[in-house]
Structure formats: C-alpha cells, structure tokens
Scaffold this motif. Sequence first.
Motif, PDB file in Angstrom:
ATOM      1  N   ALA A 171       0.828  -1.201   0.000  1.00 38.28           N
ATOM      2  CA  ALA A 171       0.000   0.000   0.000  1.00 38.28           C
ATOM      3  C   ALA A 171       0.869   1.260   0.000  1.00 38.28           C
ATOM      4  N   ALA A 172       1.929   1.261   0.807  1.00 40.58           N
ATOM      5  CA  ALA A 172       2.804   2.435   0.871  1.00 40.58           C
ATOM      6  C   ALA A 172       3.490   2.687  -0.465  1.00 40.58           C
ATOM      7  N   LEU A 173       3.980   1.624  -1.091  1.00 35.45           N
ATOM      8  CA  LEU A 173       4.645   1.779  -2.383  1.00 35.45           C
ATOM      9  C   LEU A 173       3.665   2.263  -3.457  1.00 35.45           C
ATOM     10  N   SER A 174       2.454   1.713  -3.451  1.00 33.18           N
ATOM     11  CA  SER A 174       1.458   2.092  -4.459  1.00 33.18           C
ATOM     12  C   SER A 174       1.033   3.544  -4.277  1.00 33.18           C
ATOM     13  N   ILE A 175       0.803   3.943  -3.022  1.00 27.25           N
ATOM     14  CA  ILE A 175       0.413   5.329  -2.761  1.00 27.25           C
ATOM     15  C   ILE A 175       1.516   6.286  -3.207  1.00 27.25           C
ATOM     16  N   ARG A 176       2.733   5.911  -2.914  1.00 23.61           N
ATOM     17  CA  ARG A 176       3.850   6.763  -3.320  1.00 23.61           C
ATOM     18  C   ARG A 176       3.941   6.856  -4.833  1.00 23.61           C
TER      19      ARG A 176
ATOM     20  N   ARG B 155       1.898  10.620  -9.834  1.00 27.26           N
ATOM     21  CA  ARG B 155       1.239  10.551 -11.141  1.00 27.26           C
ATOM     22  C   ARG B 155      -0.265  10.646 -10.947  1.00 27.26           C
ATOM     23  N   ASP B 156      -0.987  10.887 -12.014  1.00 30.99           N
ATOM     24  CA  ASP B 156      -2.439  10.918 -11.943  1.00 30.99           C
ATOM     25  C   ASP B 156      -2.991   9.503 -12.071  1.00 30.99           C
ATOM     26  N   PHE B 157      -3.986   9.193 -11.235  1.00 28.14           N
ATOM     27  CA  PHE B 157      -4.659   7.902 -11.338  1.00 28.14           C
ATOM     28  C   PHE B 157      -5.906   8.061 -12.190  1.00 28.14           C
TER      29      PHE B 157
ATOM     30  N   ALA C 174       2.864   2.045 -15.635  1.00 28.37           N
ATOM     31  CA  ALA C 174       2.269   1.232 -14.577  1.00 28.37           C
ATOM     32  C   ALA C 174       3.298   1.016 -13.485  1.00 28.37           C
ATOM     33  N   PRO C 175       2.840   0.759 -12.258  1.00 26.79           N
ATOM     34  CA  PRO C 175       3.792   0.451 -11.187  1.00 26.79           C
ATOM     35  C   PRO C 175       4.604  -0.796 -11.535  1.00 26.79           C
ATOM     36  N   PRO C 176       5.746  -0.995 -10.910  1.00 24.47           N
ATOM     37  CA  PRO C 176       6.543  -2.204 -11.170  1.00 24.47           C
ATOM     38  C   PRO C 176       5.732  -3.474 -10.929  1.00 24.47           C
ATOM     39  N   PHE C 177       5.977  -4.481 -11.737  1.00 26.01           N
ATOM     40  CA  PHE C 177       5.265  -5.756 -11.634  1.00 26.01           C
ATOM     41  C   PHE C 177       5.424  -6.368 -10.245  1.00 26.01           C
ATOM     42  N   GLY C 178       6.545  -6.120  -9.616  1.00 26.47           N
ATOM     43  CA  GLY C 178       6.793  -6.667  -8.291  1.00 26.47           C
ATOM     44  C   GLY C 178       5.801  -6.201  -7.242  1.00 26.47           C
ATOM     45  N   TYR C 179       5.166  -5.036  -7.461  1.00 24.36           N
ATOM     46  CA  TYR C 179       4.161  -4.568  -6.507  1.00 24.36           C
ATOM     47  C   TYR C 179       2.997  -5.560  -6.425  1.00 24.36           C
ATOM     48  N   ALA C 180       2.522  -6.024  -7.579  1.00 25.65           N
ATOM     49  CA  ALA C 180       1.415  -6.976  -7.595  1.00 25.65           C
ATOM     50  C   ALA C 180       1.823  -8.301  -6.956  1.00 25.65           C
TER      51      ALA C 180
END
Length: 311
Positions: free
Chosen positions: A174-179, A184-186, A197-203
């Motif tokens: 959650a912290a990485l995604s929020i950052r 950027r705009d969602f 897109a965020p890094p694949f490692g987040y998922a």
Amino acid sequence: MRRAAALKIGIGSVLMAASWLQVVVPAWVFAPPQQRMFGLAFVPVLALGLGSALFAVGAIVAGEGICSALGSTSLWDIVVRDPFMLLRLLACGVAAGLVLEIVAQWLGRLWYYPWWTTWFYVLVLVPGFALYWLFIVESYLAAKAVLDAAVRRRPVLRSVRLWPAGVAVLAVFAALSIRWYAQRDFTFDVTGPTPAAPPFGYAVLAFTGVALLDGGLVTAVSRRYWVPFAAIVLAAAVISVAFEVPNTVHWQWAYDHFPGPVLPGGLPLTVFLAWPLQYAVFLAVPSAILPSLAALFWQPPAHASASPVQA
C-alpha cells in the motif's frame, strides 16, 4: 457413480473444447466498422463471452467429475449439503475476484478489456468473477484430488500463524502504491492500455501478502504436505494454457506492462508464471472469509471429510 463421473468429465471436456471455436469466428466479425449498442461492440463481445462461458462451465463440470471419480469433495458436494452455501461461495468468489482486479488491473494496469465499455464492465464484474472463481477453485480441487489419490499424508492439524506477516507485506504494498500514484495521476480505465504502470513486483508483493493472511498453503507445505502447492502448479499449468491460448486470436482481455519475453501472438511468458499466484489468492481469500473452507483446500481428503464444510 463411476459412469456419472465419467459422463461429467466427458461433457466438461467437450464444453472446454467448444470454447476454442472462438478462434475460427470469421475475421469480419471483429473488423471495423462495428455495430454498437451504447458504445459496446455487441457481436464480438457476445462471441468471445460465449467462448469464456463455455470454458468456465466445462471446467466446473469436468472438475466435479474428477473429484467424484476419486471420492474427493467438490464445490458441488458442499452446495448439495447446504444450498445456502452457494451464495456464500459466490460471495467469496466475488471478494477474491475484486482483490485480484483491484491489485492487478486497477492499480497494476496489467491487463485491459479492449472490446468492452466501462458500463458493461460494471455489469459483468460481479457475476463474471463469481463464475470465474468457481472454475478456478474446481480445477484446483480436481488437481488436488488426483494428487491426493497418489500421495496420502497425515492431516495438517496445527496451523502456522502468518497473518501478521501478511498484514506487514500488504502495508508495504500500500505504501509503495500510494507513493507511486502520488507522483502521477490515477485514471480508472479498464478498456485500454496505459502509458505507465507500477513495477510488476508490486502486484507480486500484494498477492504474497494475501496468501500469508490465510497461511493455509504455507502451513501445509511446512508440515510436509506438498499436495496443495503441487495442485496449484498443476491446475495453473493446464488451465492457463487452455484458457490463454485461444484468447490470443481476438483478445477479449489483453495484457500490458508484464515484464519479460513475449510469445508468438503477443502473449507475455510471465502471464503463465503469474497464474499460480492467482490460484493462491483465489484460495486464500475464501479461506479467510469462511475458515471452514480451509480444511477442504489445504488438508488431505480424509481430514476434510471428517469435518464437512459448514457455514
């Protein structure tokens, strides 16, 4: 009973094979200009949706037949014991599907639906994931039944408490995604690709956290009961190939931002490696919502039958 099981396996296999007819639908069906209803290309969506529905129903029927032939519990057996469990199971499926979709599609931007519109996506999200979850779990139970028939182990009675680790991993996600999105705009877009897109490692991190919340898979493996892990790998290997390959012709769903090489037809190789994570999420979320399902998913059949799944 064996004849009935064989009939289910046969019918399910035929339906799954019939789902491949989508690859021979005439090209003009998918060529512009399209006849549209409120922006939706109705004919292509109907043709592709029918193929997916045939595969899902076929996998459910065949999986139930395999479980029946080997004397293992299937989702159908649970519903027969308690018809009200069907609604609970479907609710679990929707919850698991939303976890997958929010993490990997809304936030991860890993796939989109090029033939759909936003309003159609909203309409099919709940029933679609309920059906999708049913066939994923039934295919897992079928693979588990096959492996349990060959490997008998003692019940895994003591569980490993891993939910604190799961919460910590999800907090990091959650912290990485929020950052990432704070810079950027969602934009909510399920019908087209996005430039970044965020890094694949987040998922991967999020799915690992969800799996740790339940802890059933890790508990089974730590107690040297490897069947659940092997069943996830086996079911994911078979279903992913049978389900993904025909989709590469007309792309009811299309992938984006997956790392690694791309196979002929445009399918990322990483997709197949990610399928076991999907199975883990689809099993862990219901186990957390209905703990009585944990015995069915993570225990040997002798232990599961001694404690029937109840609400």
